[in-house]
Design a protein around this motif. Structure first.
Motif, PDB file in Angstrom:
ATOM      1  N   ASP A  62      61.798 -18.988  10.162  1.00 13.33           N
ATOM      2  CA  ASP A  62      62.229 -20.192   9.451  1.00 13.33           C
ATOM      3  C   ASP A  62      61.083 -20.797   8.641  1.00 13.33           C
ATOM      4  OD1 ASP A  62      64.801 -19.937  10.419  1.00 13.33           O
ATOM      5  OD2 ASP A  62      64.534 -21.395  12.048  1.00 13.33           O
ATOM      6  N   ALA A  63      59.877 -20.795   9.214  1.00 11.23           N
ATOM      7  CA  ALA A  63      58.714 -21.326   8.499  1.00 11.23           C
ATOM      8  C   ALA A  63      58.386 -20.466   7.280  1.00 11.23           C
ATOM      9  CB  ALA A  63      57.513 -21.396   9.428  1.00 11.23           C
ATOM     10  N   THR A  64      58.497 -19.158   7.430  1.00  9.49           N
ATOM     11  CA  THR A  64      58.216 -18.247   6.323  1.00  9.49           C
ATOM     12  C   THR A  64      59.221 -18.420   5.190  1.00  9.49           C
ATOM     13  OG1 THR A  64      57.270 -16.638   7.853  1.00  9.49           O
ATOM     14  CG2 THR A  64      57.917 -15.821   5.685  1.00  9.49           C
ATOM     15  N   THR A  65      60.500 -18.403   5.523  1.00 10.21           N
ATOM     16  CA  THR A  65      61.517 -18.551   4.483  1.00 10.21           C
ATOM     17  C   THR A  65      61.443 -19.936   3.847  1.00 10.21           C
ATOM     18  OG1 THR A  65      63.198 -19.127   6.128  1.00 10.21           O
ATOM     19  CG2 THR A  65      63.097 -16.830   5.421  1.00 10.21           C
ATOM     20  N   GLY A  66      61.125 -20.949   4.645  1.00  5.19           N
ATOM     21  CA  GLY A  66      60.973 -22.304   4.110  1.00  5.19           C
ATOM     22  C   GLY A  66      59.818 -22.393   3.123  1.00  5.19           C
ATOM     23  N   ALA A  67      58.702 -21.751   3.450  1.00  8.62           N
ATOM     24  CA  ALA A  67      57.539 -21.772   2.564  1.00  8.62           C
ATOM     25  C   ALA A  67      57.842 -21.033   1.259  1.00  8.62           C
ATOM     26  CB  ALA A  67      56.338 -21.143   3.259  1.00  8.62           C
ATOM     27  N   ILE A  68      58.571 -19.922   1.345  1.00  6.91           N
ATOM     28  CA  ILE A  68      58.947 -19.177   0.138  1.00  6.91           C
ATOM     29  C   ILE A  68      59.871 -20.028  -0.730  1.00  6.91           C
ATOM     30  CG2 ILE A  68      60.243 -17.178  -0.733  1.00  6.91           C
ATOM     31  CD1 ILE A  68      59.149 -15.633   1.723  1.00  6.91           C
ATOM     32  N   LYS A  69      60.855 -20.691  -0.113  1.00 11.73           N
ATOM     33  CA  LYS A  69      61.773 -21.553  -0.868  1.00 11.73           C
ATOM     34  C   LYS A  69      61.020 -22.676  -1.561  1.00 11.73           C
ATOM     35  CE  LYS A  69      65.757 -20.969   2.173  1.00 11.73           C
ATOM     36  NZ  LYS A  69      66.606 -21.652   3.158  1.00 11.73           N
ATOM     37  N   GLU A  70      60.114 -23.343  -0.832  1.00 11.42           N
ATOM     38  CA  GLU A  70      59.351 -24.456  -1.416  1.00 11.42           C
ATOM     39  C   GLU A  70      58.545 -23.993  -2.619  1.00 11.42           C
ATOM     40  OE1 GLU A  70      56.906 -26.488   1.457  1.00 11.42           O
ATOM     41  OE2 GLU A  70      58.595 -26.773   2.819  1.00 11.42           O
ATOM     42  N   ALA A  71      57.901 -22.842  -2.508  1.00 13.41           N
ATOM     43  CA  ALA A  71      57.096 -22.331  -3.613  1.00 13.41           C
ATOM     44  C   ALA A  71      57.969 -22.031  -4.827  1.00 13.41           C
ATOM     45  CB  ALA A  71      56.346 -21.080  -3.173  1.00 13.41           C
TER      46      ALA A  71
ATOM     47  N   ASP B 144      56.431 -21.769  -8.504  1.00 11.69           N
ATOM     48  CA  ASP B 144      55.407 -20.773  -8.201  1.00 11.69           C
ATOM     49  C   ASP B 144      56.061 -19.437  -7.896  1.00 11.69           C
ATOM     50  OD1 ASP B 144      53.461 -22.739  -8.408  1.00 11.69           O
ATOM     51  OD2 ASP B 144      53.484 -23.169  -6.260  1.00 11.69           O
TER      52      ASP B 144
ATOM     53  N   VAL C  11      55.693 -15.953  -5.294  1.00 13.01           N
ATOM     54  CA  VAL C  11      55.149 -15.566  -3.994  1.00 13.01           C
ATOM     55  C   VAL C  11      54.941 -14.061  -4.016  1.00 13.01           C
ATOM     56  CG1 VAL C  11      55.552 -15.525  -1.509  1.00 13.01           C
ATOM     57  CG2 VAL C  11      56.367 -17.457  -2.863  1.00 13.01           C
TER      58      VAL C  11
END
Length: 91
Positions: free
Chosen positions: A26-35, A40, A42
């Protein structure tokens, strides 16, 4: 493979509990979405690149009526696989 199956694979491979693997995913997919939302890209070396691309407005045709319609411009997410990943898939 769905999310539950992916979480199980991550837990097994990383020696994590299922809950910790789910948090990591969830943290990984969330960080990709935010970027991507921030505009940006990824890059994951050996895996691929996630980026956004502007798709301009264009004219299309309604297939059921044959009438011309205007399709609005939008931003789409693009994934380009890395060379190593693509080579593995094409073995």
């Amino acid at each position: 493979m769905n999310k539950t199956e992916l979480v199980k694979k991550i837990a097994e491979a990383a020696g994590l509990s299922g809950a910790d693997a789910k948090k990591a995913l969830d943290a990984t997919t969330g960080a990709i979405k935010e970027a991507l939302v921030a505009g940006d890209k990824v890059q994951l070396v050996g895996f691929g690149t996630f980026a956004t691309k502007e798709r301009p407005a264009r004219q299309g045709v309604n297939p059921s009526t044959g009438k011309k319609i205007q399709i609005a411009a939008k931003t789409v997410v693009k994934f380009n696989p890395g060379a190593e990943f693509e080579a593995e898939v094409n073995k």
